[in-house]
Design a protein around this motif. Sequence first.
Motif, PDB file in Angstrom:
ATOM      1  N   GLN A  70       0.091  16.081   4.362  1.00  0.00           N
ATOM      2  CA  GLN A  70       0.659  14.769   5.051  1.00  0.00           C
ATOM      3  C   GLN A  70       0.730  13.814   3.835  1.00  0.00           C
ATOM      4  O   GLN A  70      -0.219  13.694   2.908  1.00  0.00           O
ATOM      5  CB  GLN A  70      -0.659  14.196   5.957  1.00  0.00           C
ATOM      6  N   PHE A  71       1.587  13.013   3.676  1.00  0.00           N
ATOM      7  CA  PHE A  71       2.136  12.319   2.534  1.00  0.00           C
ATOM      8  C   PHE A  71       2.313  10.696   3.052  1.00  0.00           C
ATOM      9  O   PHE A  71       2.710  10.347   4.107  1.00  0.00           O
ATOM     10  CB  PHE A  71       3.489  12.508   1.914  1.00  0.00           C
ATOM     11  N   THR A  72       1.225   9.857   2.428  1.00  0.00           N
ATOM     12  CA  THR A  72       1.452   8.477   2.823  1.00  0.00           C
ATOM     13  C   THR A  72       1.860   7.741   1.853  1.00  0.00           C
ATOM     14  O   THR A  72       1.479   7.738   0.466  1.00  0.00           O
ATOM     15  CB  THR A  72      -0.202   8.174   3.177  1.00  0.00           C
ATOM     16  N   ASN A  73       2.478   6.809   2.057  1.00  0.00           N
ATOM     17  CA  ASN A  73       3.181   5.938   1.002  1.00  0.00           C
ATOM     18  C   ASN A  73       1.876   4.774   0.940  1.00  0.00           C
ATOM     19  O   ASN A  73       1.792   3.900   1.964  1.00  0.00           O
ATOM     20  CB  ASN A  73       4.418   5.140   1.426  1.00  0.00           C
ATOM     21  N   THR A  74       1.425   4.476  -0.443  1.00  0.00           N
ATOM     22  CA  THR A  74       0.588   4.001  -0.493  1.00  0.00           C
ATOM     23  C   THR A  74       0.866   2.268  -1.250  1.00  0.00           C
ATOM     24  O   THR A  74      -0.079   1.439  -1.959  1.00  0.00           O
ATOM     25  CB  THR A  74      -0.736   4.449  -1.689  1.00  0.00           C
ATOM     26  N   SER A  75       2.140   2.412  -1.266  1.00  0.00           N
ATOM     27  CA  SER A  75       2.640   1.043  -2.194  1.00  0.00           C
ATOM     28  C   SER A  75       3.314   0.074  -1.075  1.00  0.00           C
ATOM     29  O   SER A  75       2.978   0.328   0.112  1.00  0.00           O
ATOM     30  CB  SER A  75       4.013   1.491  -2.881  1.00  0.00           C
ATOM     31  N   THR A  76       3.950  -0.980  -1.374  1.00  0.00           N
ATOM     32  CA  THR A  76       4.171  -1.968  -0.564  1.00  0.00           C
ATOM     33  C   THR A  76       5.757  -2.064  -0.459  1.00  0.00           C
ATOM     34  O   THR A  76       6.342  -2.658   0.084  1.00  0.00           O
ATOM     35  CB  THR A  76       3.780  -3.467  -1.339  1.00  0.00           C
ATOM     36  N   SER A  77       6.705  -0.911  -1.001  1.00  0.00           N
ATOM     37  CA  SER A  77       7.884  -0.724  -0.897  1.00  0.00           C
ATOM     38  C   SER A  77       8.290   0.731  -0.354  1.00  0.00           C
ATOM     39  O   SER A  77       7.367   1.780  -0.522  1.00  0.00           O
ATOM     40  CB  SER A  77       8.664  -0.997  -2.351  1.00  0.00           C
ATOM     41  N   PRO A  78       9.463   1.016   0.256  1.00  0.00           N
ATOM     42  CA  PRO A  78       9.705   2.064   0.743  1.00  0.00           C
ATOM     43  C   PRO A  78      10.069   3.002  -0.627  1.00  0.00           C
ATOM     44  O   PRO A  78      10.337   2.764  -1.614  1.00  0.00           O
ATOM     45  CB  PRO A  78      11.043   2.170   1.077  1.00  0.00           C
ATOM     46  N   VAL A  79       9.597   4.455  -0.478  1.00  0.00           N
ATOM     47  CA  VAL A  79       9.463   5.442  -1.563  1.00  0.00           C
ATOM     48  C   VAL A  79      10.395   6.744  -1.045  1.00  0.00           C
ATOM     49  O   VAL A  79      10.255   6.885   0.246  1.00  0.00           O
ATOM     50  CB  VAL A  79       8.197   5.811  -2.063  1.00  0.00           C
TER      51      VAL A  79
END
Length: 654
Positions: A115-124
């Motif tokens: 499971q991959f979670t984007n921890t930033s404030t922008s799309p990756v």
Amino acid sequence: MIQYLDTKPYLIDAIIGNSRFLASLLHTGRMVRLWWPHVDLPQHIDTVRSGIRMSGTNENTTWFDESENGWQHKSQYVHQTNIFTVRAQSPNYPIMVKSSHFAVPAEDILVLDYQFTNTSTSPVSFQFVFFTSFMATENPFYHTTQFDESNDSMMHFRNNYYFLASSANVCAKFQACHAWDNAQNGTLNGNLIQMAPDGAMEWTFTDIAPGETIQMPVYICAGHNMESAVNSLKKAKSRTASEWINTTADYWQQFLQSASPCPIDQPEINELYQRSLLTMKLMTDERTGSIIAAPEFDERFSLCGGYAYCWGRDAAFITTALDKAGLSHLSTRFYEWTLTAQHKDGSWQQRHYHDGSLAPSWGLQIDEGASIIWGMFQHYEALPVVQKDGFLKLIWEAVKLGASFLTSWIDEETGLPLPSMDLWEEREAEHTYSSAAVYGGLIAAAAFAEQMQETALSANWRKAANRISESIRTLCWNEANGVFYRGVKLTVTEREYQRAVASGLPITSSTSSKGYAKYLLRYDPVIDVSLLGCSMPFAVIPPNHPQAVSTADAIQRELTVPGIGGIKRYENDTYIGGNPWILTTLWLAQYRASNKQFADARDLLDWAVAHQTPFGLLPEQIDRNTGDTAWVVPLTWSHAMFILTVHLIAEGES
């Protein structure tokens, strides 16, 4: 391709499996060994690794199991299961990765759910890379790796072993053969097939929103032909990874619910009790019932003779622990297996493969077969009344043949069993522990004979056992030191023999039929923890007998490791540095509990609990200087001794 065979770690952090699959993992989630369809052999992988490569950069793939790029890991078993989870996160990447690793019960399906979670404030956007290098049947030659387009899977096969790796998601790139460098730099070339062991696949994920989590399951499925492996893969894909996780968690939780609860109401002991049961189940082979000592970790036999075998002695302790825990069906399966491993002369040799065939050995250990018969009787006593008769009829002929062998293996001069290897597989003599085990085996056989109304056999076996008992209490007793000798008629080298001559020690020698000289010391005076076996568990003498008390006190005095604590095997032990062992410490705890010294037993038990690994596994040894895990993870015998000690203390204190 990159090969890890020469750099695989001896010590691992976790195991997963389902009694047909067994896999060893590091705390990072990297898989380093994989067995199927038996838990002892063959082992099939070089390595399995996974990582990501960020889109729009020139960076290479960063592998989750590496620390070079800042990856930090938080790992644990899911409570009451054999599902191992890893959370990997790096300050250098905007992706937090949680992976769950497990084998589906009763299926040839291994699941690695990411499971991959984007921890930033922008799309990756990123690519997920999965690299597999298989050495099926532990053989580096004549493997084939092929990308199977019809099933979107990387297939590894050799002989009649097929392994398919795939996902519920469709991969974007692949490469069969020599894929490591291209998996690193993102240039997988679409090569379909080659006679080589490795391959890689890549999946693309685009514009993952801040805070969004996406799921990416990878399935590794096995079969003895392409059709069966493909069918397992189709079955894996027929359900979601979340459904497989729930199914697997339910299975392990129900397994624990079927067991007797921990008899000591103490959280840390209860946790280790449950982990011990889960671990012992993974060490049992679903198809044969055999039980291995540990997952193999030294496949090149560089520092030891290997551990992924079934020792009858270890298993007798393990099955007794399973019976205490209410899991007698596993013990029954094991004793059914012993019928396949018995030699035609009635003996059970040192160790065996899952199919009952003889494994590499140092020669006969008389305690192995004796322990099996002793264990059979412990199991018989634990069975419900309605099952006793059927079990006795099942094993009676093996018991009769085995006891006959034991009575034939007696030294008329000493009354002890003839020389064989000791329980540590290091020396030949008429060992006190081995003699005690034979006593226990013959007493058990005599009790079986009485149930079968074979009074003459029972009397004969008790007579032989009583003579062994008398010799242990007299010939094996070192009056000057107040402790049992470790044995008599110890085989030594010519140099050791000459030193003994110069020192005036009692010696003797003989010559074989081929003219080879054999040198013997009359007595082996080394203090060894196995001398506890005279009272616990084989009951040659009661635990409160002066000889037992004095021997146990000498063991605690001479074998306790300064500073770190714990009990080592014997004086001047050098194996892996001469460390304290978990099972030896618990052995002394069992003796103390049997002698109603419960405070002392609790202290020893607490030491073992304090030296479990971070994930609740019990190793063989603890480093004598640092207190860290030193060798073999997990050791099944260690877990069994923990279960037995907990029950013995609880029963004694109640």
